[in-house]
Design an enzyme around this catalytic site. Structure first.
Site, PDB file in Angstrom:
ATOM      1  N   TYR A  13     -24.784   1.606  41.040  1.00 39.69           N
ATOM      2  CA  TYR A  13     -24.927   2.890  40.354  1.00 39.69           C
ATOM      3  C   TYR A  13     -23.652   3.718  40.301  1.00 39.69           C
ATOM      4  O   TYR A  13     -23.622   4.751  39.635  1.00 39.69           O
ATOM      5  CB  TYR A  13     -26.045   3.708  41.017  1.00 39.69           C
ATOM      6  CG  TYR A  13     -27.364   2.978  41.011  1.00 39.69           C
ATOM      7  CD1 TYR A  13     -28.078   2.815  39.829  1.00 39.69           C
ATOM      8  CD2 TYR A  13     -27.891   2.439  42.175  1.00 39.69           C
ATOM      9  CE1 TYR A  13     -29.285   2.136  39.810  1.00 39.69           C
ATOM     10  CE2 TYR A  13     -29.099   1.758  42.171  1.00 39.69           C
ATOM     11  CZ  TYR A  13     -29.785   1.610  40.988  1.00 39.69           C
ATOM     12  OH  TYR A  13     -30.974   0.938  40.968  1.00 39.69           O
ATOM     13  N   HIS A  67     -30.894   4.056  31.550  1.00 40.25           N
ATOM     14  CA  HIS A  67     -30.751   3.407  32.852  1.00 40.25           C
ATOM     15  C   HIS A  67     -29.269   3.187  33.100  1.00 40.25           C
ATOM     16  O   HIS A  67     -28.558   2.680  32.231  1.00 40.25           O
ATOM     17  CB  HIS A  67     -31.502   2.080  32.907  1.00 40.25           C
ATOM     18  CG  HIS A  67     -32.975   2.271  32.880  1.00 40.25           C
ATOM     19  ND1 HIS A  67     -33.684   2.733  33.963  1.00 40.25           N
ATOM     20  CD2 HIS A  67     -33.873   2.110  31.879  1.00 40.25           C
ATOM     21  CE1 HIS A  67     -34.952   2.834  33.632  1.00 40.25           C
ATOM     22  NE2 HIS A  67     -35.092   2.475  32.366  1.00 40.25           N
TER      23      HIS A  67
END
Length: 160
Positions: A22, A99
């Site tokens: 991430y 996402h």
């Protein structure tokens, strides 16, 4: 134009959790960049994050009649939540799913996407920049809707 940005579970831990997936950017930093772009683009923007499915459903429902579009990262609920899917469908607003990672290149269970079929568009795998892409896309979607509505008004028979 007003856009709601809805963030799902564990996104409050961005910058701490699994940085190899991430990245190191915190959610507050992503929101600051979005706020800056919204100001430059003449958009009103609001942010919401929850780890609780019911709160996310409530927020989506609150968007009805209040915002023009939704940008959502349902995070893990993407793969499991019929309730979030149904809420998005119920409010019938332009919705862009985001996402940070490419969920299609990850674990098998992440390839199941419950909400994509009821979203206008999906942006996956661009890291935090995906939120910027979602905003650009949302502006385009809303401008197209506005243009169609104006054209329909012009074509409507004039009342006598």
């Amino acid at each position: 134009m007003k856009i709601a940005v809805i963030q799902g579970p564990n996104l409050n831990m961005l910058g701490v959790r699994e940085q190899q997936i991430y990245g190191s950017m915190k959610l507050e930093q992503i929101h600051a960049q979005m706020r800056d772009f919204a100001a430059q683009s003449g958009l009103e923007i609001e942010f919401f994050q929850s780890n609780l499915e019911g709160e996310i459903v409530d927020k989506i429902q609150e968007c009805y009649g209040d915002v023009n579009g939704i940008i959502i990262n349902a995070a893990a609920y993407t793969h499991t939540s019929i309730a979030i899917r149904d809420a998005i469908s119920a409010v019938n607003l332009p919705t862009v799913e985001v996402h940070i990672s490419n969920i299609n290149r990850r674990e098998e269970f992440r390839k199941q996407n419950m909400i994509a079929p009821v979203c206008t568009s999906s942006i996956v795998g661009f890291g935090p920049f995906g939120y910027h892409l979602a905003m650009v896309g949302m502006i385009q979607i809303l401008n197209e809707i506005k243009a169609v509505q104006e054209m329909q008004k012009q074509q409507a028979p004039q009342a006598e």
